[in-house]
Motif scaffolding. Structure first.
Motif, PDB file in Angstrom:
ATOM      1  N   GLY A   4      11.782   1.720   2.629  1.00  0.00           N
ATOM      2  CA  GLY A   4      10.557   2.058   2.054  1.00  0.00           C
ATOM      3  C   GLY A   4       9.483   2.735   2.872  1.00  0.00           C
ATOM      4  O   GLY A   4       9.569   2.202   3.695  1.00  0.00           O
ATOM      5  N   ILE A   5       9.355   4.425   3.021  1.00  0.00           N
ATOM      6  CA  ILE A   5       8.069   4.878   3.548  1.00  0.00           C
ATOM      7  C   ILE A   5       6.945   5.143   2.570  1.00  0.00           C
ATOM      8  O   ILE A   5       7.050   5.363   1.715  1.00  0.00           O
ATOM      9  CB  ILE A   5       9.220   6.362   3.954  1.00  0.00           C
ATOM     10  CG1 ILE A   5       9.896   5.953   4.671  1.00  0.00           C
ATOM     11  CG2 ILE A   5       8.259   7.332   4.836  1.00  0.00           C
ATOM     12  CD1 ILE A   5      10.264   5.780   5.930  1.00  0.00           C
ATOM     13  N   MET A   6       6.032   4.932   3.456  1.00  0.00           N
ATOM     14  CA  MET A   6       4.849   5.122   2.581  1.00  0.00           C
ATOM     15  C   MET A   6       3.140   5.423   3.618  1.00  0.00           C
ATOM     16  O   MET A   6       3.604   5.905   4.773  1.00  0.00           O
ATOM     17  CB  MET A   6       3.791   3.632   2.009  1.00  0.00           C
ATOM     18  CG  MET A   6       3.691   3.239   3.577  1.00  0.00           C
ATOM     19  SD  MET A   6       4.439   1.546   2.677  1.00  0.00           S
ATOM     20  CE  MET A   6       6.398   1.292   3.008  1.00  0.00           C
ATOM     21  N   LEU A   7       2.538   6.417   2.670  1.00  0.00           N
ATOM     22  CA  LEU A   7       2.082   6.560   2.986  1.00  0.00           C
ATOM     23  C   LEU A   7       0.612   5.357   3.814  1.00  0.00           C
ATOM     24  O   LEU A   7       0.946   4.182   3.020  1.00  0.00           O
ATOM     25  CB  LEU A   7       0.581   7.687   2.525  1.00  0.00           C
ATOM     26  CG  LEU A   7       0.734   8.263   2.635  1.00  0.00           C
ATOM     27  CD1 LEU A   7      -0.509   9.718   1.205  1.00  0.00           C
ATOM     28  CD2 LEU A   7       0.762   9.552   3.705  1.00  0.00           C
ATOM     29  N   ARG A   8       0.338   4.738   5.018  1.00  0.00           N
ATOM     30  CA  ARG A   8       0.181   3.920   5.493  1.00  0.00           C
ATOM     31  C   ARG A   8      -1.201   3.294   4.831  1.00  0.00           C
ATOM     32  O   ARG A   8      -1.849   3.876   4.128  1.00  0.00           O
ATOM     33  CB  ARG A   8      -0.734   3.841   7.223  1.00  0.00           C
ATOM     34  CG  ARG A   8      -1.732   5.002   7.240  1.00  0.00           C
ATOM     35  CD  ARG A   8      -1.913   4.288   9.158  1.00  0.00           C
ATOM     36  NE  ARG A   8      -2.737   5.238   9.107  1.00  0.00           N
ATOM     37  CZ  ARG A   8      -2.848   5.368  10.405  1.00  0.00           C
ATOM     38  NH1 ARG A   8      -2.642   5.400  11.366  1.00  0.00           N
ATOM     39  NH2 ARG A   8      -4.107   6.126  10.946  1.00  0.00           N
ATOM     40  N   THR A   9      -0.954   2.343   3.750  1.00  0.00           N
ATOM     41  CA  THR A   9      -1.977   1.195   3.367  1.00  0.00           C
ATOM     42  C   THR A   9      -3.616   0.805   4.473  1.00  0.00           C
ATOM     43  O   THR A   9      -4.384   0.254   3.810  1.00  0.00           O
ATOM     44  CB  THR A   9      -1.907   0.562   2.293  1.00  0.00           C
ATOM     45  OG1 THR A   9      -1.545  -1.143   3.606  1.00  0.00           O
ATOM     46  CG2 THR A   9      -1.080   1.038   1.392  1.00  0.00           C
ATOM     47  N   HIS A  10      -3.568   0.511   5.944  1.00  0.00           N
ATOM     48  CA  HIS A  10      -4.384   0.224   6.379  1.00  0.00           C
ATOM     49  C   HIS A  10      -3.707   1.006   8.462  1.00  0.00           C
ATOM     50  O   HIS A  10      -3.029   1.506   8.082  1.00  0.00           O
ATOM     51  CB  HIS A  10      -4.289  -1.798   6.568  1.00  0.00           C
ATOM     52  CG  HIS A  10      -3.272  -2.281   6.327  1.00  0.00           C
ATOM     53  ND1 HIS A  10      -2.994  -3.431   5.956  1.00  0.00           N
ATOM     54  CD2 HIS A  10      -1.951  -1.696   7.006  1.00  0.00           C
ATOM     55  CE1 HIS A  10      -1.645  -3.880   6.599  1.00  0.00           C
ATOM     56  NE2 HIS A  10      -1.088  -3.171   6.598  1.00  0.00           N
TER      57      HIS A  10
END
Ligand code: DAH
Length: 346
Positions: A176-182
């Motif tokens: 999983g690679i994501m735009l950071r959620t926090h």
């Protein structure tokens, strides 16, 4: 020379004297004045100097040399003054035509600081004065930094608390690679890269897959805080947060420290402030401004920090809400639309 001839010669020299004075006194302060000067004294048809030359030619032979000499000098005076006047005009701005009391014209209108940038700077400034340094991390994160190292178990419902915008699915080989959620992954990056003590804040952008409304948007800003050292307690956390809230909101702000839950802190608490409703005097409501807690030992273990020796606290606050409260903004979307009619108000 007869009497008439004498008189003509005297009249001419008198007029030369007068013309000398007039040339010396003439106005040459603008292009128009220079042109008027040229026509008046040196014009081919009716210029004063030209006219005097014509009169000189009618004088008797013996009177001409003297008159010619003074007329040549007069013409030189006129051409020199005209030349000097034009040169000065070219060199100097046309001050005579400028109203010096007018305010300056801005070639490029100055912009203003975006209210979110201003709020970030205000928050950061308060923590800097309390000895915090500023850390930073990427907005594209992997699962380990954003979730796993922060003690989110693989299928824990806490992951659903944060609707994640994935660039690579959790099932892919990257995990999983994501735009950071926090901004909490910056805690992990800072601790993984150094050794305690830590005393830092991390301001930045975060992203969530939220329905866009007047109160929620797919991106927003947070300021994360982390302190790790020997003997750090929850009293330290409360002290720093209360000091911050008094500095940011007001010395007499009403505060409430309320138990909560986050996977990466134990125990956890949220900080609420009492907000008076400006439209209804005497009425108000509690508003949550941040999450916080004592860093969970599992988090310290994940980054190789001895959780028997060190303790720490962490906090994370949203930036948009205090900005909206402070500036009286009622729709969060205004922050991201870049409408100059909005931006120019700050
Ligand atoms: N990361 C949390 C969020 O985005 C906020 C937060 C809560 C940060 C508690 C912390 C903390 O560091 O201790 O909602």
């Amino acid at each position: 020379m007869n009497t008439d001839e004498k008189t003509a010669a005297e009249l001419l020299s008198g007029d030369v004297r007068q013309a000398t004075e007039d040339i010396a006194a003439a106005d040459l302060s603008s292009e128009e004045a220079c042109e008027t000067f040229r026509v008046r004294f040196l014009g081919q048809r009716s210029g004063i100097v030209t006219g005097l030359f014509k009169r000189m030619k009618k004088l008797p032979q013996e009177a001409r040399p003297a008159a010619g000499k003074s007329l040549n000098a007069l013409r030189k005076l006129a051409t020199d003054r005209l030349k000097a006047g034009r040169k000065a005009l070219k060199a100097a701005p046309k001050l005579a035509e400028v109203d010096l009391t007018l305010p300056g014209r801005r070639a490029v209108p100055a912009g203003s600081v975006h209210p979110i940038t201003q709020t970030l700077a205000d928050i950061t400034g308060i923590f800097r004065r309390m000895g915090f340094t500023v850390a930073d991390g990427p907005e594209i994160e992997d699962d380990w930094h954003n979730f796993t190292a922060l003690n989110f178990p693989p299928d824990h419902p806490a992951r659903d608390m944060q609707d994640t915008l994935f660039l690579e699915a959790p099932e892919s080989s990257s995990g999983g690679i994501m735009l950071r959620t926090h901004t909490s992954p910056v805690q992990i990056r800072a601790m993984a890269a150094g050794n305690p003590p830590f005393r830092l804040i991390a301001p930045g952008r975060v992203y969530r897959n939220e329905t866009i409304t007047y109160k929620s948007y797919c991106l927003f800003h947070q300021v994360e805080g982390l302190v790790v050292d020997e003997g750090v307690t929850m009293a330290d956390l409360k002290h720093v947060l209360f000091t911050f809230a008094r500095a940011y909101f007001s010395e007499d702000v009403r505060l409430r420290f309320r138990p909560s839950f986050f996977p990466f802190t134990e125990p956890s608490a949220e900080l609420d402030i009492w907000w008076d409703l400006p439209e209804k005097p005497g009425e108000g409501r509690w508003m949550e401004i941040l999450g916080s807690g004592m860093v969970d030992p599992n988090v310290l273990d994940a980054v190789g920090i001895d959780s028997e020796k060190y303790t720490g606290y962490a906090f994370g606050m949203g930036v948009e809400r205090p900005a909206m409260l402070q500036y009286g903004i009622e729709d969060i979307r205004l922050f991201y639309e870049n409408d100059v009619r909005f931006l120019a108000q700050f």
